[in-house]
Structure formats: structure tokens, C-alpha cells
Design an enzyme around this catalytic site. Sequence first.
Site, PDB file in Angstrom:
ATOM      1  N   GLU A 155      -2.285   5.115   2.673  1.00  0.00           N
ATOM      2  CA  GLU A 155      -2.185   3.700   2.316  1.00  0.00           C
ATOM      3  C   GLU A 155      -3.516   3.076   1.885  1.00  0.00           C
ATOM      4  O   GLU A 155      -3.547   2.257   0.968  1.00  0.00           O
ATOM      5  CB  GLU A 155      -1.580   2.908   3.478  1.00  0.00           C
ATOM      6  CG  GLU A 155      -0.104   3.176   3.718  1.00  0.00           C
ATOM      7  CD  GLU A 155       0.187   4.422   4.551  1.00  0.00           C
ATOM      8  OE1 GLU A 155      -0.770   5.059   5.040  1.00  0.00           O
ATOM      9  OE2 GLU A 155       1.368   4.768   4.719  1.00  0.00           O
ATOM     10  N   ARG A 199       2.184   8.526   8.961  1.00  0.00           N
ATOM     11  CA  ARG A 199       1.879   9.926   8.626  1.00  0.00           C
ATOM     12  C   ARG A 199       0.723  10.487   9.449  1.00  0.00           C
ATOM     13  O   ARG A 199       0.765  11.618   9.909  1.00  0.00           O
ATOM     14  CB  ARG A 199       1.543  10.036   7.129  1.00  0.00           C
ATOM     15  CG  ARG A 199       2.742  10.332   6.259  1.00  0.00           C
ATOM     16  CD  ARG A 199       2.326  10.496   4.797  1.00  0.00           C
ATOM     17  NE  ARG A 199       3.370  11.138   4.014  1.00  0.00           N
ATOM     18  CZ  ARG A 199       4.516  10.572   3.665  1.00  0.00           C
ATOM     19  NH1 ARG A 199       4.792   9.350   4.046  1.00  0.00           N
ATOM     20  NH2 ARG A 199       5.396  11.226   2.938  1.00  0.00           N
ATOM     21  N   HIS A 203      12.203   5.431  13.473  1.00  0.00           N
ATOM     22  CA  HIS A 203      12.163   5.593  12.012  1.00  0.00           C
ATOM     23  C   HIS A 203      12.985   6.828  11.615  1.00  0.00           C
ATOM     24  O   HIS A 203      13.022   7.819  12.353  1.00  0.00           O
ATOM     25  CB  HIS A 203      10.694   5.774  11.621  1.00  0.00           C
ATOM     26  CG  HIS A 203      10.402   5.728  10.160  1.00  0.00           C
ATOM     27  ND1 HIS A 203      10.827   6.686   9.285  1.00  0.00           N
ATOM     28  CD2 HIS A 203       9.716   4.843   9.419  1.00  0.00           C
ATOM     29  CE1 HIS A 203      10.403   6.392   8.057  1.00  0.00           C
ATOM     30  NE2 HIS A 203       9.726   5.268   8.112  1.00  0.00           N
ATOM     31  N   GLU A 208      -0.322  -8.932  -1.251  1.00  0.00           N
ATOM     32  CA  GLU A 208      -0.965  -8.348  -0.063  1.00  0.00           C
ATOM     33  C   GLU A 208      -2.123  -7.435  -0.486  1.00  0.00           C
ATOM     34  O   GLU A 208      -2.188  -6.252  -0.151  1.00  0.00           O
ATOM     35  CB  GLU A 208       0.036  -7.591   0.822  1.00  0.00           C
ATOM     36  CG  GLU A 208      -0.452  -7.414   2.255  1.00  0.00           C
ATOM     37  CD  GLU A 208       0.474  -6.571   3.127  1.00  0.00           C
ATOM     38  OE1 GLU A 208       0.416  -5.339   3.073  1.00  0.00           O
ATOM     39  OE2 GLU A 208       1.275  -7.175   3.882  1.00  0.00           O
ATOM     40  N   HIS A 237       5.445   5.634  13.508  1.00  0.00           N
ATOM     41  CA  HIS A 237       5.992   6.471  12.428  1.00  0.00           C
ATOM     42  C   HIS A 237       4.949   6.950  11.423  1.00  0.00           C
ATOM     43  O   HIS A 237       5.255   7.720  10.524  1.00  0.00           O
ATOM     44  CB  HIS A 237       7.033   5.667  11.632  1.00  0.00           C
ATOM     45  CG  HIS A 237       6.412   4.542  10.841  1.00  0.00           C
ATOM     46  ND1 HIS A 237       6.260   3.282  11.344  1.00  0.00           N
ATOM     47  CD2 HIS A 237       5.876   4.519   9.600  1.00  0.00           C
ATOM     48  CE1 HIS A 237       5.680   2.516  10.452  1.00  0.00           C
ATOM     49  NE2 HIS A 237       5.425   3.244   9.387  1.00  0.00           N
ATOM     50  N   ASP A 264       0.794  -1.232   0.000  1.00  0.00           N
ATOM     51  CA  ASP A 264       0.000   0.000   0.000  1.00  0.00           C
ATOM     52  C   ASP A 264       0.825   1.281   0.000  1.00  0.00           C
ATOM     53  O   ASP A 264       0.344   2.336   0.387  1.00  0.00           O
ATOM     54  CB  ASP A 264      -0.916   0.003   1.236  1.00  0.00           C
ATOM     55  CG  ASP A 264      -0.129  -0.070   2.550  1.00  0.00           C
ATOM     56  OD1 ASP A 264       1.116  -0.022   2.504  1.00  0.00           O
ATOM     57  OD2 ASP A 264      -0.765  -0.159   3.620  1.00  0.00           O
TER      58      ASP A 264
HETATM   59  C1  UD1 Z   1       6.455   4.839   3.971  1.00  0.00           C
HETATM   60  C2  UD1 Z   1       5.098   4.407   3.441  1.00  0.00           C
HETATM   61  C3  UD1 Z   1       4.299   3.742   4.549  1.00  0.00           C
HETATM   62  C4  UD1 Z   1       5.074   2.644   5.245  1.00  0.00           C
HETATM   63  C5  UD1 Z   1       6.438   3.161   5.668  1.00  0.00           C
HETATM   64  C6  UD1 Z   1       7.248   2.021   6.226  1.00  0.00           C
HETATM   65  C7  UD1 Z   1       4.069   5.848   1.730  1.00  0.00           C
HETATM   66  C8  UD1 Z   1       3.285   7.074   1.461  1.00  0.00           C
HETATM   67  N1  UD1 Z   1       4.355   5.594   3.009  1.00  0.00           N
HETATM   68  O1  UD1 Z   1       6.203   5.838   4.942  1.00  0.00           O
HETATM   69  O2  UD1 Z   1       3.118   3.194   4.005  1.00  0.00           O
HETATM   70  O3  UD1 Z   1       4.368   2.235   6.375  1.00  0.00           O
HETATM   71  O4  UD1 Z   1       7.119   3.715   4.547  1.00  0.00           O
HETATM   72  O5  UD1 Z   1       8.315   2.460   6.989  1.00  0.00           O
HETATM   73  O6  UD1 Z   1       4.416   5.152   0.817  1.00  0.00           O
HETATM   74  N2  UD1 Z   1      13.903   8.371   5.470  1.00  0.00           N
HETATM   75  C9  UD1 Z   1      15.285   8.287   5.500  1.00  0.00           C
HETATM   76  N3  UD1 Z   1      15.869   7.079   5.229  1.00  0.00           N
HETATM   77  C10 UD1 Z   1      15.157   5.954   4.981  1.00  0.00           C
HETATM   78  C11 UD1 Z   1      13.755   6.043   4.982  1.00  0.00           C
HETATM   79  C12 UD1 Z   1      13.137   7.268   5.217  1.00  0.00           C
HETATM   80  O7  UD1 Z   1      15.960   9.272   5.727  1.00  0.00           O
HETATM   81  O8  UD1 Z   1      15.748   4.897   4.752  1.00  0.00           O
HETATM   82  C13 UD1 Z   1      13.251   9.683   5.736  1.00  0.00           C
HETATM   83  C14 UD1 Z   1      13.350  10.645   4.549  1.00  0.00           C
HETATM   84  O9  UD1 Z   1      13.556  11.949   5.016  1.00  0.00           O
HETATM   85  C15 UD1 Z   1      11.945  10.544   3.929  1.00  0.00           C
HETATM   86  C16 UD1 Z   1      11.094  10.329   5.174  1.00  0.00           C
HETATM   87  O10 UD1 Z   1      11.868   9.484   6.003  1.00  0.00           O
HETATM   88  O11 UD1 Z   1      11.596  11.692   3.221  1.00  0.00           O
HETATM   89  C17 UD1 Z   1       9.743   9.723   4.945  1.00  0.00           C
HETATM   90  O12 UD1 Z   1       9.801   8.570   4.102  1.00  0.00           O
HETATM   91  P1  UD1 Z   1       8.493   8.147   3.259  1.00  0.00           P
HETATM   92  O13 UD1 Z   1       8.782   6.906   2.508  1.00  0.00           O
HETATM   93  O14 UD1 Z   1       7.976   9.303   2.482  1.00  0.00           O
HETATM   94  O15 UD1 Z   1       7.392   7.901   4.376  1.00  0.00           O
HETATM   95  P2  UD1 Z   1       7.314   6.800   5.502  1.00  0.00           P
HETATM   96  O16 UD1 Z   1       6.685   7.443   6.675  1.00  0.00           O
HETATM   97  O17 UD1 Z   1       8.601   6.110   5.648  1.00  0.00           O
HETATM   98  N1  UDP Z   2      11.262  -3.529  11.206  1.00  0.00           N
HETATM   99  C1  UDP Z   2      12.650  -3.658  11.158  1.00  0.00           C
HETATM  100  N2  UDP Z   2      13.415  -2.799  11.905  1.00  0.00           N
HETATM  101  C2  UDP Z   2      12.877  -1.830  12.666  1.00  0.00           C
HETATM  102  C3  UDP Z   2      11.464  -1.683  12.693  1.00  0.00           C
HETATM  103  C4  UDP Z   2      10.686  -2.542  11.939  1.00  0.00           C
HETATM  104  O1  UDP Z   2      13.178  -4.539  10.488  1.00  0.00           O
HETATM  105  O2  UDP Z   2      13.631  -1.097  13.313  1.00  0.00           O
HETATM  106  C5  UDP Z   2      10.449  -4.455  10.401  1.00  0.00           C
HETATM  107  C6  UDP Z   2       9.274  -5.096  11.108  1.00  0.00           C
HETATM  108  O3  UDP Z   2       9.653  -6.273  11.789  1.00  0.00           O
HETATM  109  C7  UDP Z   2       8.318  -5.358   9.962  1.00  0.00           C
HETATM  110  C8  UDP Z   2       8.548  -4.159   9.069  1.00  0.00           C
HETATM  111  O4  UDP Z   2       9.856  -3.680   9.385  1.00  0.00           O
HETATM  112  O5  UDP Z   2       8.700  -6.516   9.251  1.00  0.00           O
HETATM  113  C9  UDP Z   2       7.514  -3.110   9.313  1.00  0.00           C
HETATM  114  O6  UDP Z   2       7.899  -1.954   8.672  1.00  0.00           O
HETATM  115  P1  UDP Z   2       7.335  -0.534   9.036  1.00  0.00           P
HETATM  116  O7  UDP Z   2       6.857  -0.514  10.444  1.00  0.00           O
HETATM  117  O8  UDP Z   2       8.344   0.442   8.606  1.00  0.00           O
HETATM  118  O9  UDP Z   2       6.110  -0.382   8.034  1.00  0.00           O
HETATM  119  P2  UDP Z   2       4.587  -0.824   8.063  1.00  0.00           P
HETATM  120  O10 UDP Z   2       4.502  -2.252   8.421  1.00  0.00           O
HETATM  121  O11 UDP Z   2       3.900   0.059   9.033  1.00  0.00           O
HETATM  122  O12 UDP Z   2       4.114  -0.538   6.675  1.00  0.00           O
END
Ligand code: UD1
Ligand code: UDP
Length: 387
Positions: free
Chosen positions: A135, A214, A245, A121, A212, A99
Site C-alpha cells: 500500500e 498481507r 476477512h 485520501e 488481514h 492505496d
Molecule cells: C486488499 C488491499 C488492501 C486492503 C484490503 C481491504 C491490495 C494489494 N490490497 O487486500 O490494501 O486493505 O483489500 O480489505 O490492493 N476474497 C474473497 N472475497 C472478497 C474479497 C477477497 O474471496 O470479497 C479473497 C480472494 O481469495 C482474494 C483474497 O481474498 O484473492 C485477497 O484479496 P486481495 O484484494 O488480493 O487482498 P486483500 O488482503 O483483501
Molecule cells: N468493515 C466492514 N465489515 C467488516 C470489517 C470491516 O464493513 O467485517 C469496514 C470497516 O468499518 C472500515 C473498512 O471496512 O470502514 C475497513 O476495511 P478493511 O479493514 O478491509 O481495509 P483497510 O482499512 O485495512 O484498508
Amino acid sequence: MKGKYVILTVFGTRPEAIKMAPLIKNLLTSGEFATKVCVTAQHREMLDQVLDIFDIKPDYDLNIMKKNQTLACITKMVLENIEKVLEHSKPDIVLVHGDTTTTFAASLAAFYAKIPVGHVEAGLRTYDKYFPFPEEMNRKLTACIADIHFAPTYSNYENLLNEGINPDAIHITGNTAIDALKTTVLDDYKFKNAVLKKLDFGKKRVITVTAHRRENLGEPLADICNALKKIAMNYDDVEIVYPVHLNPAVQKPVKDILGNTPRINLINPLQVQDMHNLMARSYLVLTDSGGLQEEAPALGKPVLVLRNETERPEAVKAGTVKVIGTNCERVVSETAVLLDNEAEYKKMAHSVNPYGDGRASERIVAALRYRFGLTENRPEPFQHAAY
Ligand code: UD1
Ligand code: UDP
């Protein structure tokens, strides 16, 4: 004569990578398909951690992540950059997962190129367009585009049927999250993370926390942090472990409110083996994550969900997950019930597995073989006695 069918998997974030990894391994070992991997790198460091552990070497890396990226920016970057990957790899099908905005944008790009899409999924719903945001809508829009839907559970299948999806195009497979979990959790596991190495899981009750999403940024996240602070103050036998995160909108408030608080361990995102083994040794889990809601029940750990709704109702029905929202007093009081009342804790701390049996990837590969006419046998669906 046509060579092997080309399957292009596309993903970009940590959870997609964890859940696509078992499927990629299965596709590669089947040897029947030409399997290609494209990462958008919507996440960078958190994606690379997963690629490393599962030894996945992408064929294409769009490297799109920007600090504080917007949804429009992610969508635009994926759409623009994936076009040439589709032209170059000429897939017979594109597989996306879940998603995220990568999921939706990659599906849309495949549709524009008239390439079939398989959605792993599929069918999870809250039916509230803003929860989880974005999502819920990403997943629904992907379902509109997809040609084949891999629904983890029977209720996910029913959701798709109710939206008019042809039942022949849906396979009930279980969730690949459970496939991954079966490979990572070990009784004699040795943690890599320095904080986890030092924790005394025998003497302390460890609470694993992640938050984490949004829709929780801002006040809800501050409420969650204030609740964690109270819990840590009230119980000296509790250690809270919160891998934070990398989103700056998460890092800053969490560190501002919880930095240097006794019994609260703020750590960097964990590599997935450390994470799964941490949960396996925890007393309970507080989270707004989707993936943790699937994994913790399989490990017999109660989960309090820091959201108002969930698209994963199966473990709630099974009684091991409770949706409690983000109100500070409620988070404190619900956690206190599980810390103070052994009977209540025991009610929630039993292992259930409505999400999968570890064979989801195998069923998805079998369904792809069926779709491409490599077998006449449609795979048997994943069945869980209660759901
Ligand atoms: C995204 C997904 C969310 C998922 C989450 C898992 C969307 C809209 N959201 O949200 O569904 O639950 O990933 O974690 O697709 N950043 C880093 N390094 C990283 C990752 C993120 O610096 O490795 C920072 C960056 O500044 C980035 C911000 O996190 O801009 C947000 O990342 P983004 O993928 O937009 O949103 P998530 O909240 O991670
Ligand atoms: N996870 C991980 N390291 C972390 C936090 C989460 O490997 O520090 C794993 C967790 O076990 C699960 C996945 O990441 O498999 C979940 O990801 P996240 O919470 O980022 O996204 P969501 O499931 O909410 O989309």
C-alpha cells in the site's frame, strides 16, 4: 457546447467502496457532473455488501477477483480491462481512492490514456516502502500520477508538499470515512448479524478484532490469534468478535487456531452498518486495518494497532491509538492494561476526530467545481485544532 463534465470513479475493494460511497452520493446530488462508477471487483462479496447498503449501481464491473490472486495478476487484469471503459466513458477526470492495487493500476491506465487523475485520501505515508505492503508504494505511485490530490489532514498535505507536489493541486478535505460513519451509527440500531443480535453489550466487554494485511500473513497472524486465545481465557467478562476477512490465507489460520474457543466469535465479514455499530458498542478495538484506525477514534474507542508502523499518526498523537505490533506477549499485556486499569483505559477512551468532520465529500465536490471553472471559490480546507 460541452455538456456536463464526466467524472469516472474507480474502486475495487471494501474500504475504497465505503469511503467513495459518500462522495458518489454527493456528486450525484450536486447534479453538476455526469457521474459514472466503475468497479474492478478486486473484492467480490465484500465489495457487493457495500454497494448494496449504499445502493450504488456500477456502470462498469470488471469482475476481476480470483481466489488467492497475486498483485501482478490484479494489476494486469485492471490495466487490460479498464482500457475499454475509459474509451467508452470518455471521462474528464478519473477519481481513485487510497492505496490498493486497483488504485494504482487504474491511475496508471488513466495516465496511459492521458486522462487526469484525482486521488482521494492522498498523502498518507510511513516512508517505509514495505510497510504497509504494497500500500505505501501504491499510494506514492498514485501521487506521482495524480493531477489533483485530496489530502484528509494537514500532515498528509505536508507530506505531499515535501515530495514536490504543487500546493495549488492539493485540497485538505478530511477523510470521507467519517462522512460514512455519520450515516451509519445509530443509538437505536438493530443488528442484522445473528451473533451480534445475541451479544449482551451491557454485561460483557466486547473487543472488536480485524486482521488481514498481507504483511501480517503467516507467523504474525498466528501470533495475533494465540494472543486472542489467551485474552479470552483470562477474562470471562470479555467477548471477542472477529469478522474474518475472506482471504483463504486469513480464514484458514484464524479458524484453525481460534475455532470453537469460548468467548471468541469468528463471524463472516459484516455489512458496514453492523460493523460501525459494533465498534460503537465495543470496549476496545484490536486491528491492523487502516479504516478502523480512523473510525474508532471518532467513536471514542481505544485502538491497539497490530502493526509495527502506521501511516495514520494523528490519533496516535491524540493518545487514543497505540501501535503495538504483533508479538503475542505484547498483544496480551497491552490489552490487559486496558482491561485491568480503568485510569489507563479512560486516558485512551475519549472521542477525537483528527480525520474529518463529516464534510469531506462536500469539499471534494467543491474542489472539482473549482478545478472545472464552475466556481471561482477554492473550498476552505478541513481544519482540526490540534493537527
Ligand atoms: C486488499 C488491499 C488492501 C486492503 C484490503 C481491504 C491490495 C494489494 N490490497 O487486500 O490494501 O486493505 O483489500 O480489505 O490492493 N476474497 C474473497 N472475497 C472478497 C474479497 C477477497 O474471496 O470479497 C479473497 C480472494 O481469495 C482474494 C483474497 O481474498 O484473492 C485477497 O484479496 P486481495 O484484494 O488480493 O487482498 P486483500 O488482503 O483483501
Ligand atoms: N468493515 C466492514 N465489515 C467488516 C470489517 C470491516 O464493513 O467485517 C469496514 C470497516 O468499518 C472500515 C473498512 O471496512 O470502514 C475497513 O476495511 P478493511 O479493514 O478491509 O481495509 P483497510 O482499512 O485495512 O484498508
